[in-house]
Design a protein around this motif. Structure first.
Motif, PDB file in Angstrom:
ATOM      1  N   PRO A 160       2.875  22.291 -17.660  1.00  0.00           N
ATOM      2  CA  PRO A 160       4.131  23.035 -17.621  1.00  0.00           C
ATOM      3  C   PRO A 160       5.203  22.191 -16.935  1.00  0.00           C
ATOM      4  O   PRO A 160       4.899  21.427 -16.012  1.00  0.00           O
ATOM      5  N   GLU A 161       6.441  22.327 -17.367  1.00  0.00           N
ATOM      6  CA  GLU A 161       7.521  21.494 -16.839  1.00  0.00           C
ATOM      7  C   GLU A 161       7.668  21.613 -15.324  1.00  0.00           C
ATOM      8  O   GLU A 161       8.021  20.647 -14.650  1.00  0.00           O
ATOM      9  N   TYR A 162       7.367  22.782 -14.774  1.00  0.00           N
ATOM     10  CA  TYR A 162       7.591  22.975 -13.340  1.00  0.00           C
ATOM     11  C   TYR A 162       6.563  22.248 -12.471  1.00  0.00           C
ATOM     12  O   TYR A 162       6.681  22.230 -11.245  1.00  0.00           O
ATOM     13  N   LEU A 163       5.548  21.624 -13.098  1.00  0.00           N
ATOM     14  CA  LEU A 163       4.531  20.907 -12.330  1.00  0.00           C
ATOM     15  C   LEU A 163       4.662  19.391 -12.414  1.00  0.00           C
ATOM     16  O   LEU A 163       3.903  18.670 -11.763  1.00  0.00           O
ATOM     17  N   VAL A 164       5.602  18.879 -13.201  1.00  0.00           N
ATOM     18  CA  VAL A 164       5.653  17.433 -13.437  1.00  0.00           C
ATOM     19  C   VAL A 164       5.938  16.632 -12.169  1.00  0.00           C
ATOM     20  O   VAL A 164       5.574  15.455 -12.087  1.00  0.00           O
ATOM     21  N   ASP A 165       6.574  17.244 -11.174  1.00  0.00           N
ATOM     22  CA  ASP A 165       6.903  16.509  -9.953  1.00  0.00           C
ATOM     23  C   ASP A 165       5.704  16.340  -9.025  1.00  0.00           C
ATOM     24  O   ASP A 165       5.832  15.778  -7.939  1.00  0.00           O
ATOM     25  N   GLN A 166       4.528  16.806  -9.466  1.00  0.00           N
ATOM     26  CA  GLN A 166       3.325  16.686  -8.646  1.00  0.00           C
ATOM     27  C   GLN A 166       2.344  15.630  -9.162  1.00  0.00           C
ATOM     28  O   GLN A 166       1.298  15.405  -8.549  1.00  0.00           O
ATOM     29  N   TYR A 167       2.681  14.969 -10.271  1.00  0.00           N
ATOM     30  CA  TYR A 167       1.718  14.087 -10.929  1.00  0.00           C
ATOM     31  C   TYR A 167       2.387  12.809 -11.440  1.00  0.00           C
ATOM     32  O   TYR A 167       3.609  12.711 -11.503  1.00  0.00           O
ATOM     33  N   GLY A 168       1.537  11.845 -11.821  1.00  0.00           N
ATOM     34  CA  GLY A 168       2.029  10.686 -12.548  1.00  0.00           C
ATOM     35  C   GLY A 168       2.259  11.082 -13.997  1.00  0.00           C
ATOM     36  O   GLY A 168       1.345  11.613 -14.647  1.00  0.00           O
ATOM     37  N   ILE A 169       3.448  10.833 -14.528  1.00  0.00           N
ATOM     38  CA  ILE A 169       3.830  11.261 -15.874  1.00  0.00           C
ATOM     39  C   ILE A 169       4.065  10.033 -16.742  1.00  0.00           C
ATOM     40  O   ILE A 169       4.764   9.099 -16.325  1.00  0.00           O
ATOM     41  N   VAL A 170       3.488  10.032 -17.952  1.00  0.00           N
ATOM     42  CA  VAL A 170       3.630   8.864 -18.819  1.00  0.00           C
ATOM     43  C   VAL A 170       4.942   8.937 -19.603  1.00  0.00           C
ATOM     44  O   VAL A 170       5.430  10.017 -19.940  1.00  0.00           O
TER      45      VAL A 170
END
Length: 287
Positions: A160-170
């Motif tokens: 979900p978009e609201y979780l992207v700031d918690q992970y490495g995103i490709v």
């Protein structure tokens, strides 16, 4: 693809206080330690040798994957053959190497260099359990794609978009279908919401060429003054294609307590012997 590296030398601070005396990888998910699920995932993908990168405080992991002749003899003498079969099936060929200092994931991978030799290999992070919905499993498909395209594979899942700031995103041009790979431009660590190049996060499964060991030997220390695997992958991208593989299965972050409880819940209801009773228990606890 015959070898896989499992880095298990971490202190497991997210799982304290339990991990003070028990390796977090040995905490049971229903009736098997978490690490066994990861090993079975690798074996199901055709991996023949498990390389544990461990620490002096993790002897129980090495013992778990070793023979216990006294226990086996006792079970045999008591005709408990089902249990005997169960404990002997968890013994794939494996090697243990030590990571003397906590210098990052890249350093842990590098510690296995002598065992890897000139072979390509996979890296599986034992914190993450993958529950596959199909056969062959996701790791098998990553290996098949690596062999066909000669491109490193990084497993990703949609968030979900609201979780992207918690992970490495490709960083990719578009999101592939589940079970498919796409060329990856890079990885952005914990991007601010609204700035992420995609919603695909790195899961903790990698299929890599042997040459990445040379890159790990020569890259400078990165974030946290540690040798980062993502830095070596970024360097690899300068000369070779690296692809993001979008998984079909489901992940559980067993390094976190809530992720561990989710893993217990999902594996409990699917357990061949305990599943129905577990479902009944859940209904009893509904508020």
């Amino acid at each position: 693809m015959r070898k896989v590296i499992l880095p298990v030398a971490g202190l497991g601070t997210r799982f304290l206080p339990a991990s003070k005396s028990i390796p977090k990888e040995m905490v049971t998910v229903v009736d098997h330690p978490a690490i066994e699920y990861v090993v079975k995932e690798a074996v199901a993908a055709g991996i023949e040798q498990i390389i544990l990168v461990t620490h002096s405080s993790k002897a129980s992991i090495e013992n778990y994957f070793d023979r216990n002749f006294e226990l086996e003899t006792t079970l045999e003498n008591k005709n408990k053959l089902d249990l005997l079969k169960e404990i002997t099936e968890i013994l794939p060929p494996h090697v243990s190497v030590r990571q003397p200092q906590p210098l990052g994931l890249g350093h842990a991978v590098l510690c296995a260099k002598a065992v890897i030799g000139e072979d390509d290999f996979a890296v599986l992070l034992p914190d993450v359990l993958v529950k596959d919905s199909d056969t062959p499993n996701d790791l098998s498909l990553m290996i098949q794609r690596f062999d066909k395209a000669q491109a490193s594979q990084i497993m990703v899942e949609a968030l979900p978009e609201y979780l992207v700031d918690q992970y490495g995103i490709v960083d990719v041009k578009h999101s592939p279908n589940e079970g498919e790979s796409i060329v990856m431009q890079g990885i952005v660590e914990k991007p601010a919401i609204g700035t992420a190049p995609s919603n695909l996060s790195v899961v903790g499964r990698y299929v890599l060429p042997a040459k990445i060991m040379q890159l790990l030997e020569n890259i400078p220390k990165g974030v946290g003054n540690e040798i980062q695997l993502t830095d070596a992958i970024a360097m690899l991208q300068e000369t070779e294609t690296v692809e993001a593989y979008r998984m079909k299965g489901q992940t559980f972050d067993c390094g976190s307590k809530i992720g561990y409880l989710k893993a217990v819940l999902h594996n409990g209801v699917d357990h061949p012997k305990l599943g129905e009773d577990f479902k009944t228990l859940i209904k009893e606890l509904e508020l």
